[in-house]
Design a protein around this motif. Structure first.
Motif, PDB file in Angstrom:
ATOM      1  N   SER A   1       3.738   0.843   2.614  1.00  0.00           N
ATOM      2  CA  SER A   1       3.774  -1.063   3.849  1.00  0.00           C
ATOM      3  C   SER A   1       3.254  -2.054   2.855  1.00  0.00           C
ATOM      4  O   SER A   1       2.493  -1.687   2.044  1.00  0.00           O
ATOM      5  N   THR A   2       4.009  -2.959   3.051  1.00  0.00           N
ATOM      6  CA  THR A   2       3.576  -4.065   2.434  1.00  0.00           C
ATOM      7  C   THR A   2       2.876  -5.222   3.796  1.00  0.00           C
ATOM      8  O   THR A   2       2.420  -6.271   2.889  1.00  0.00           O
TER       9      THR A   2
ATOM     10  N   LEU B   1      -4.012  10.164  -1.041  1.00  0.00           N
ATOM     11  CA  LEU B   1      -4.146   9.295  -1.829  1.00  0.00           C
ATOM     12  C   LEU B   1      -3.466   8.593  -2.049  1.00  0.00           C
ATOM     13  O   LEU B   1      -2.099   7.950  -1.799  1.00  0.00           O
ATOM     14  N   THR B   2      -4.318   7.067  -1.611  1.00  0.00           N
ATOM     15  CA  THR B   2      -4.163   5.038  -1.649  1.00  0.00           C
ATOM     16  C   THR B   2      -4.197   4.367  -2.616  1.00  0.00           C
ATOM     17  O   THR B   2      -4.880   4.485  -3.406  1.00  0.00           O
ATOM     18  N   PHE B   3      -2.993   3.648  -2.614  1.00  0.00           N
ATOM     19  CA  PHE B   3      -3.118   2.922  -3.835  1.00  0.00           C
ATOM     20  C   PHE B   3      -2.224   1.683  -3.544  1.00  0.00           C
ATOM     21  O   PHE B   3      -1.362   1.682  -2.395  1.00  0.00           O
TER      22      PHE B   3
ATOM     23  N   LYS C   1       1.301  -1.024   0.443  1.00  0.00           N
ATOM     24  CA  LYS C   1      -0.096  -0.118  -0.230  1.00  0.00           C
ATOM     25  C   LYS C   1       0.888   1.578  -0.254  1.00  0.00           C
ATOM     26  O   LYS C   1       1.843   1.358   0.676  1.00  0.00           O
ATOM     27  N   VAL C   2       0.191   1.948  -0.737  1.00  0.00           N
ATOM     28  CA  VAL C   2       1.554   3.636  -1.083  1.00  0.00           C
ATOM     29  C   VAL C   2       0.160   4.311  -0.458  1.00  0.00           C
ATOM     30  O   VAL C   2      -0.782   4.654  -1.460  1.00  0.00           O
ATOM     31  N   THR C   3       0.800   5.916  -0.011  1.00  0.00           N
ATOM     32  CA  THR C   3      -0.273   6.742   0.508  1.00  0.00           C
ATOM     33  C   THR C   3       0.563   7.596   0.624  1.00  0.00           C
ATOM     34  O   THR C   3       1.694   7.895   1.130  1.00  0.00           O
ATOM     35  N   LEU C   4      -0.139   9.342  -0.108  1.00  0.00           N
ATOM     36  CA  LEU C   4       0.510   9.489  -0.090  1.00  0.00           C
ATOM     37  C   LEU C   4      -0.716  11.169   0.207  1.00  0.00           C
ATOM     38  O   LEU C   4      -1.905  11.177   0.338  1.00  0.00           O
TER      39      LEU C   4
ATOM     40  N   GLY D   1       3.221  17.450  -5.517  1.00  0.00           N
ATOM     41  CA  GLY D   1       3.756  18.372  -4.479  1.00  0.00           C
ATOM     42  C   GLY D   1       2.226  17.753  -3.514  1.00  0.00           C
ATOM     43  O   GLY D   1       1.059  17.412  -3.642  1.00  0.00           O
ATOM     44  N   TYR D   2       2.971  17.107  -2.268  1.00  0.00           N
ATOM     45  CA  TYR D   2       2.572  16.019  -1.221  1.00  0.00           C
ATOM     46  C   TYR D   2       3.083  16.210   0.070  1.00  0.00           C
ATOM     47  O   TYR D   2       4.689  17.060  -0.466  1.00  0.00           O
TER      48      TYR D   2
END
Lengths: 432, 432
Positions: free
Chosen positions: A363-364, A332-334, A289-292, A356-357
């Motif tokens: 996280s795995t 933003l999560t993906f 999971k990646v969260t900006l 711009g974040y």
């Protein structure tokens, strides 16, 4: 009499004894009066050996950037020569199976891609089939001779061998079944069918008698790695019934047995009589999971994030954007494949100024669980049922994505098996 | 600029490091401005592995005599499928060498027999080349691209791969050189040329700078197993100069070096300036002698003896029939390969009544030693010289056979090495 295409994967032809076993399956069909074309993979391990040689041979290439340039150069070697080398694995198995069949008194002849010919596009090492001129082969097969076809390969417009990419033998088999107007394509593999979920997690998982093409596509891309996705797409498009069955079953059992006893038939939705709302639960543990955090909530931001990831060849799966609280910033999560996480974070860090974040988090420690079923189309409330059951077990849902026939949730990896078991029971899939 | 065909045998491409070494030989020629086609064998050991698989796959065939019958059935398996499997070895090497050449910055492309095409007759597993349509390949080669050709194989009239039989890659190379009107065919192997005799027996043996086709044919069939006999016949017929050289020499040495320093050139007799009377001494230890005692001295007896042997596929070499003393009976002596002796005796015993002989005797305790040289044609007395020298050493000659350019004697095996050394010295072949 039926015209069948049988396909045997690498583990089903791993040595001469296994090839002999495969031949007994073919002979059983011939003895029952059927006509057969057989598609084979390379003996298990051979393809890896050939690829290792190719990579070793091409070593030092990077130091010679002024050298010869061809298709597939990006892999560090000429894809056309890769194809010439790697396709030899299936050529060997095809000849050997033909010899074993002959030793059993069955007329047989091997066919390589260029001999049929099976035509492909020019994209060496990842070619797509453009057509099969199967008249000569079909004539021989109808005449009672088994055609043993080297899978995974065809001939490109340049007159050279092209391979279809990993798992391409499934696609060869389905394409050949379509070209021959075969009655069925039997995929012999090391499992005996498609299960309602992974039996290692849920011992009550049941083998499905039938599954629709659409459901199979969702199951396959979710980790039920029984059939290559492209082969299922092609089977759906050309309406080829595909039977997934085990090559290690008794080869001499009655060829006319009820298909439901032999494996799982992948077929049209309307050929499935007792359709459940949910047919299966898929489970993908290798998610990350990646969260900006604190991204500007304005047009163009998504493109700024996902464009560079696509360029880096990173597949993005579930995408969730929260409603912005103040109309200015949002999170933003993906998800991406675990193996791609570090590269994804590197790409996003390098683009921090453009995007711009506020912060970036990866996280795995997450898993994706999906409920799949064409029955969802006509049943409302499936998602609500699902969320309720999971909340009762105290499982927190981090993201949700849905399609017409699938609901996927992202959860803490520690709860993945509990979630799969819970949903399997909830939707009535446990065997009695 | 010269147009060269280079051929590398199995031991010269046994692994990726050896393939890389072969590539450096090719690159040296390209860097010197030459144009190259390269013919390769399978990596050493691969062909044996493939044949073992074929034999294992065809096991149990004998129990199914009613099965499918094809060419080559006498070997116990379908030669067409044998060809499909075994030809893959050369296909792999060709692709790998092309990849290594590209990694060195040399433009290269692999070619299989069917891609050229190199046409053969329909005799699968022992095919003969009937023609090479080499225009496309020649165009690419003249354009500066190295054509790496899979040896040992072509395409039969049935549209299927046909192999040329063991050692066929030499023949592929010479035939390709003829078809391309190449300036020379370089055979890279694990020895650095053709010697006046076996250096393991005579340390003073010298590498020949040049040898005529005729002499090479005699040397090869006598046990100097450097070049396959068919390839020498073809080279002679099409006047292709063949250079036998070592692939383990320094690959970077000057391409324009004197050929005499590089290996042995097999060429026309009149291109050899300082022709000796005897060029080399060949030695065949694996001979066996058969004597039929008290055979009727009348027409038809020879046919009665050699007909059944030929039918049993037993090659007979030297034949000596003594003049009959009383006009009624004589003794008949001939040689066969040691491995065939028992079968030969069995055949003759089974035909005893038809042939009519007193007794039968067989012995493997013999060796054949031959003096070879085109110079013999214009020099009388070579045989007399030879017999005299051997008798001085107390060596008894059991049989003699001669051709225009060869004198062979059969002697007790215990004296074979002494005889070779004696003749090597006698004819001035010892190095100083």
């Amino acid at each position: 009499m039926a015209l069948l295409v049988l396909k045997f994967g690498g583990t089903s032809v791993a040595d001469i004894d296994k090839i002999r076993n495969a031949a007994r399956h073919v002979k059983r069909e011939i003895d029952a009066g059927n006509r057969c074309a057989v598609v084979v993979s390379a003996m298990a391990g051979q393809t890896n050996q050939l690829i290792a040689w190719v990579e070793d041979a091409a070593r030092g290439r990077a130091a010679n950037v002024d050298g010869h340039r061809e298709n597939g150069e990006s892999q560090g070697y000429d894809a056309c020569e890769y194809d010439a080398v790697v396709s030899s694995g299936e050529q060997v198995t095809a000849g050997l199976l033909a010899l074993v069949l002959q030793s059993l008194g069955v007329k047989a002849r091997s066919w390589q891609g260029w001999q049929i010919p099976l035509n492909t596009d020019p994209v060496h090492s990842k070619a797509r089939i453009t057509g099969i001129q199967g008249d000569a082969l079909r004539g021989q097969v109808l005449d009672g001779e088994v055609a043993v076809v080297a899978g995974f390969q065809g001939i490109a417009p340049d007159g050279r061998i092209a391979t279809l990419g990993r798992g391409g033998s499934d696609t060869s088999a389905v394409a050949l079944a379509a070209a021959l107007s075969a009655d069925r394509c039997d995929i012999y593999t090391d499992v005996d069918g498609v299960y309602t979920t992974d039996p290692r997690i849920v011992p009550q998982a049941q083998r499905m008698n039938r599954i629709s093409y659409e459901e199979m596509l969702e199951m396959a891309s979710q980790g039920a790695k029984v059939l290559q996705t492209r082969s299922v797409e092609l089977a759906m498009q050309r309406s080829v019934p595909v039977l997934v069955r085990s090559s290690f079953d008794d080869a001499d059992q009655d060829a006319s047995a009820d298909l439901a006893e032999l494996g799982t038939l992948v077929c049209e939705e309307d050929e499935i009589v007792e359709q459940k709302v949910v047919s299966g639960i898929a489970y993908a543990p290798d998610e990350a999971k990646v969260t900006l955090i604190k991204v500007a909530d304005k047009p163009g931001v998504a493109a700024g994030v996902f464009g560079p990831l696509a360029e880096a060849n990173i597949n993005v799966d579930m995408i969730v954007q929260n409603v912005s609280e103040d109309g200015r910033y949002t999170d933003l999560t993906f998800t991406v494949q675990s193996a791609d996480l570090d590269r994804a974070l590197d790409v996003l860090r390098s683009k921090k100024d453009e995007i711009g974040y506020g912060d970036l988090d990866g996280s795995t420690n997450v898993a994706k669980v999906s409920a799949i079923g064409v029955g969802m189309r006509s049943h409302a409330g499936v998602a609500a049922q699902m969320f309720h059951a999971l909340s009762e077990k105290g499982i927190n849902i981090q993201a949700i994505s849905t399609s017409e026939i699938k609901i996927s949730i992202l959860i803490d990896a520690a709860y993945a098996e509990l979630a799969v078991r819970t949903l399997h029971t909830l939707f009535g899939l446990d065997s009695r």
